[in-house]
Design a protein around this motif. Structure first.
Motif, PDB file in Angstrom:
ATOM      1  N   ASN A 145       0.823  -1.220   0.000  1.00  0.00           N
ATOM      2  CA  ASN A 145       0.000   0.000   0.000  1.00  0.00           C
ATOM      3  C   ASN A 145       0.858   1.271   0.000  1.00  0.00           C
ATOM      4  N   PRO A 146       1.701   1.448  -1.019  1.00  0.00           N
ATOM      5  CA  PRO A 146       2.579   2.625  -1.026  1.00  0.00           C
ATOM      6  C   PRO A 146       1.789   3.916  -1.221  1.00  0.00           C
ATOM      7  N   ASP A 147       2.318   5.003  -0.660  1.00  0.00           N
ATOM      8  CA  ASP A 147       1.735   6.313  -0.899  1.00  0.00           C
ATOM      9  C   ASP A 147       1.995   6.724  -2.354  1.00  0.00           C
ATOM     10  N   PRO A 148       1.092   7.513  -2.952  1.00  0.00           N
ATOM     11  CA  PRO A 148       1.324   7.976  -4.324  1.00  0.00           C
ATOM     12  C   PRO A 148       2.639   8.757  -4.416  1.00  0.00           C
ATOM     13  N   ASP A 149       3.395   8.512  -5.480  1.00  0.00           N
ATOM     14  CA  ASP A 149       4.675   9.187  -5.703  1.00  0.00           C
ATOM     15  C   ASP A 149       4.826   9.402  -7.198  1.00  0.00           C
ATOM     16  N   GLU A 256      -2.493  -4.180  -0.935  1.00  0.00           N
ATOM     17  CA  GLU A 256      -1.933  -4.297  -2.280  1.00  0.00           C
ATOM     18  C   GLU A 256      -0.415  -4.283  -2.185  1.00  0.00           C
ATOM     19  N   ILE A 257       0.211  -5.252  -2.814  1.00  0.00           N
ATOM     20  CA  ILE A 257       1.667  -5.330  -2.861  1.00  0.00           C
ATOM     21  C   ILE A 257       2.118  -4.888  -4.251  1.00  0.00           C
ATOM     22  N   TRP A 258       2.911  -3.812  -4.292  1.00  0.00           N
ATOM     23  CA  TRP A 258       3.332  -3.191  -5.537  1.00  0.00           C
ATOM     24  C   TRP A 258       4.814  -3.422  -5.788  1.00  0.00           C
TER      25      TRP A 258
END
Length: 301
Positions: A145-149, A256-258
């Motif tokens: 669950n990464p922050d938008p970048d 979610e794994i990105w």
């Protein structure tokens, strides 16, 4: 900037001295020293602190080395690929990945990838913090669950969800009674919002253990000391065998794994190969595919 001088600077920095770099590249030591001095003069900064017998990177030198090492490697690979008529995956591939995903699957996956692509030198570090890919020299990061970048692009590898589970020996409490629970050592809700076949439920919890890792929490929950909220991928095998029972799905944002990489850079052959390898490993992106690695590990014991 003189690209050849920059390459010689990287050679000296990588080997930690003029003598070792000269021997490794079979180049005159004086030539390397002159190239480094010319680069320092053109940049107007000192890149090395020079002792009587040693060289040590200055702060500016380390920053230049960290930012240019991978780029120079890619230039060399591109030239080799064009000369050979094809781009084969090769060179060092540095990846940062979260702890749980690494413990569950990356040991097996990295070994299989190395067998398929023996010219790739794979290096995986395990950490849950948000690393700076460019500053720290990573070509690929795997994050939950990464922050938008805006600097990064990528793809979802897996989708998972949190579930509340407990040992069959632990009796599920009445709605007005707090459930005994095993929780993370840092931060946890006082109420679990659950969805089950009987409808939505707000379950108050009473922490009886606070543990640092999800695997520790799962192992403790198996004993019956308390219920736990865990990713489905981590407990799917226990639910199937009956070692744990399902109390409900946790409501909220799914997991979610990105896999992420810098958007400003074309993908190297080794990064593309690793992304395709992950796609093969998790073709549906479902938690059961990740859980299978734990099942295989248990069967091998």
């Amino acid at each position: 900037m003189d690209l050849l001088a920059l390459a010689d600077f990287n050679l000296v920095a990588r080997h930690g001295g003029l003598g070792r770099a000269a021997r490794a590249a079979d180049r005159p030591k004086a030539t390397l020293s002159r190239r480094v001095s010319d680069l320092e003069a053109s940049l107007g900064v000192r890149l090395f602190e020079r002792g009587s017998h040693t060289l040590k990177l200055t702060q500016e030198g380390r920053a230049l080395f960290e930012r240019t090492e991978t780029l120079l490697t890619e230039i060399g690979e591109a030239a080799t690929s064009i000369a050979s008529g094809g781009e084969a995956p090769r060179g060092r591939l540095r990846i940062s990945a979260p702890l749980l995903f690494s413990q569950m699957a990356l040991g097996t996956l990295s070994a299989r990838f190395a067998l398929r692509y023996p010219e790739v030198r794979l290096e995986i570090t395990t950490e849950d913090r948000a690393v700076d890919m460019v500053e720290e020299g990573y070509e690929l990061v795997i994050r939950v669950n990464p922050d938008p970048d805006e600097r990064l692009v990528g793809r979802v590898l897996l989708r998972d969800r949190l579930v509340a589970v407990a040992s069959p020996a632990l009796q599920r409490p009445m709605p007005e009674v707090a459930a005994r629970a095993v929780v993370r050592a840092s931060g946890h809700p006082s109420v679990w919002e659950l969805a089950s076949g009987q409808g939505d439920l707000r379950m108050s919890i009473e922490p009886v253990l606070r543990l640092a890792s999800l695997i520790m929490i799962r192992d403790a929950a198996r004993t019956g000391i308390g219920a736990a909220v865990l990713p489905l991928s981590l407990v799917a095998g226990d639910l199937h065998s009956g070692a744990l029972v399902h109390w409900g799905d946790v409501k909220g944002r799914p997991i979610e794994i990105w896999a992420l990489y810098p958007s400003r850079r074309l993908l190297s052959a080794r990064v593309s190969a690793f992304l395709e390898f992950l796609k093969e490993a998790f073709p549906l992106g479902q938690p059961e595919e990740l859980a299978a690695y734990l099942t295989h590990e248990a069967a091998a014991r």
